[in-house]
Design an enzyme around this catalytic site. Structure first.
Site, PDB file in Angstrom:
ATOM      1  N   LYS A  27      -0.425   2.145 -11.277  1.00  0.00           N
ATOM      2  CA  LYS A  27      -0.710   3.467 -10.728  1.00  0.00           C
ATOM      3  C   LYS A  27      -0.269   4.562 -11.697  1.00  0.00           C
ATOM      4  CE  LYS A  27       0.055   2.206  -5.851  1.00  0.00           C
ATOM      5  NZ  LYS A  27      -1.248   2.568  -5.312  1.00  0.00           N
ATOM      6  N   ARG A  65      -4.684  -5.945   0.999  1.00  0.00           N
ATOM      7  CA  ARG A  65      -5.668  -6.762   1.715  1.00  0.00           C
ATOM      8  C   ARG A  65      -5.507  -8.244   1.381  1.00  0.00           C
ATOM      9  NH1 ARG A  65     -10.136  -3.319  -1.387  1.00  0.00           N
ATOM     10  NH2 ARG A  65      -8.361  -1.925  -1.177  1.00  0.00           N
TER      11      ARG A  65
END
Length: 515
Positions: free
Chosen positions: A292, A366
């Site tokens: 990130k 996920r």
């Protein structure tokens, strides 16, 4: 370290007093809900009306919704301040009562008040749309506890004030005695909802060096022990033996190994009709190899907000004891870059046996939830809700105002949205068209973990839905609502504990419906 979840200290009760001799109560402040009609019509208690008329004439206090005004007092017995809270010109919904109470609590916290009394005059229910004493009691209790919340502090020198310790609701009038049981019922439910939300806030606010997967497991076991729930924590060796390739892959780059946390609540005689709650427990998310940006990465302490939510729900169930069966599963890991971290282009095998093509290691939530969903099914779940701070895309769609929802069962979602309206938390449904499912197809594996920016919130949710094997399911993306940059409504700056109250409300509705 200083500070606390206010719910550790605040005791809430109701007393019936025919004469309402307010000066007899040894409290730091009285709270009074005020409407413009009450001031102008003189229906307020005379002692309050004499204070309110000058305030209204000088435009200092107009009794507008959620407006607060504190008046220091002398010679009024034991109490030293009155806090007026505006109700506006029309009856308030339960959510508006909740927010009004939160505003009163914030004013009391500024004053460092420890003991409060809220005067519930005879026409109180005239302020309420629902005209229900239990709902009003629940809303006010929730609002006061949630509004009084302050996150833990880690400063060398900090205030010795530990928060509000006691709140007494004072009820008067001929019907008051008969209403007390309903008020006690509402106070009990409101306290359970609010304290469990505060628990979720506390966990989500913890710095990443104070909360690694092992710590989250320890916090969960404390909740289970408190309520006598069956609980277990699977370590790295057990995860490998089971073949939980998703959870193992995401956590392998960290020195803190992943865990799978399981708590069971059995409210029925037989273990059947089980509701499965699965929460994303990424205790810190760097993005892994798909690193990130630096700016904003500190907020990734909140990436286990879904885990905090489902753990808060279990705490509420322990207090309320509904006749339902629930299994909670938290796959927890740190997503870190390292020489052994999983990489874009990897193919991993999930617990379900499906293979996953990794295109983005920052789409890790996920992947761990896939294993969590499969495990919840194995534990008997026949309905599933997963909660996750899953995508930045949900912020583009809904900002930090509403939680995004994806489902394969529209009826289940409609019931859930009705519960959210009762709790005051906003949920917005997103479509699950076949075209979105098709976007998840991979050329080299059963499914891929990223589809790019288009429809990102939807496809991320549907990725998780793949592992339900067709069972009724709702996905809740709380990436926008789990952590706020400024105070709003009943929520503080920082962690909100969002969806604890709505999920609990939905589960209690399942009990009533016999589902």
């Amino acid at each position: 370290m200083n500070g606390h979840s206010c719910s550790e200290y605040m005791q809430v009760s109701i007393e019936w007093n025919k004469e309402m001799r307010v000066a007899e109560y040894d409290v730091d402040a009285f709270i009074v809900l005020v409407s413009p009609q009450g001031i102008q019509g003189g229906s307020m208690r005379q002692v309050w009306n004499s204070m309110l008329l000058p305030l209204m004439e000088s435009h200092l206090f107009q009794a507008e919704p959620f407006q607060t005004y504190a008046v220091p007092l002398q010679g009024r017995g034991e109490y030293r301040t009155v806090i007026f809270v505006g109700a506006g010109e029309r009856p308030l919904t339960s959510e508006e009562l909740r927010v009004a109470a939160a505003q009163a609590a914030r004013m009391a916290m500024k004053m460092r008040a420890k003991k409060l009394a809220w005067e519930l005059s005879s026409p109180l229910l005239a302020f309420s749309v629902e005209q229900d004493a239990s709902l009003a009691a629940q809303a006010l209790t929730e609002g006061l506890i949630l509004g009084a919340y302050r996150p833990k502090q880690y400063k060398k020198h900090s205030s010795s004030f530990q928060g509000i310790e006691q709140l007494i609701f004072l009820r008067e009038g001929q019907a008051a005695a008969a209403e007390v049981p309903e008020w006690e019922k509402g106070i009990g439910r409101g306290r359970a909802y609010a304290e469990s939300t505060c628990l979720a806030r506390d966990l989500t606010n913890l710095p990443g060096n104070f909360l690694v997967p092992e710590d989250l497991a320890g916090a969960a076991l404390k909740v289970a022990e408190k309520h006598g729930f069956e609980a277990s924590v699977l370590g790295e060796k057990e995860l490998k033996e089971l073949g939980m390739g998703g959870l193992i892959a995401v956590g392998q780059g960290s020195v803190h190994p992943p865990r799978l946390i399981v708590i069971k609540y059995q409210g029925k005689t037989e273990w059947g009709d089980v509701i499965g709650l699965v929460g994303k427990g990424i205790t810190f998310d760097t993005g892994g190899i798909s690193l990130k940006r630096r700016v904003g990465m500190e907020e990734m302490i909140s990436d286990m907000g879904g885990a905090a939510t489902v753990l808060g729900v279990m705490n509420a169930l322990g207090a309320l004891r509904p006749a339902v069966n629930v299994v909670m599963v938290i796959p927890t890991a740190e997503n870190m870059p390292a020489g052994n971290a999983f990489k874009p282009g990897d193919i991993i095998r999930s617990f379900s046996g499906r293979t996953i093509e990794i295109l983005n290691t920052d789409a890790e939530g996920r992947v761990v939830l896939a294993d969590g969903m499969t495990y919840a099914r194995q534990q008997g779940a026949v309905k599933l809700i997963d909660v996750a701070t899953l995508t930045g895309a949900v912020l583009s769609a809904l900002g930090d105002v509403a939680t995004g929802a994806v489902t394969n069962d529209d009826v289940m979602l409609e019931e859930f949205i009705l519960a959210s309206k009762r709790s005051g938390e906003k949920v917005w449904p997103l479509p699950a068209y076949k075209e979105f499912w098709d976007m998840l197809k991979s050329d080299v594996a059963d499914i891929k973990n990223s589809t790019g920016s288009r429809g990102g919130t939807i496809t991320a949710g549907l990725f998780i839905g793949t592992f339900t094997e067709g069972l009724p399911w709702i996905h809740l993306d709380i990436a926008g609502t789990a952590f706020l940059n400024k105070e709003r409504g009943v929520n503080p700056k920082g962690a909100t504990g969002v969806m604890v109250r709505t999920i609990t409300e939905w589960i209690l509705a399942q009990e009533v419906a016999g589902k």
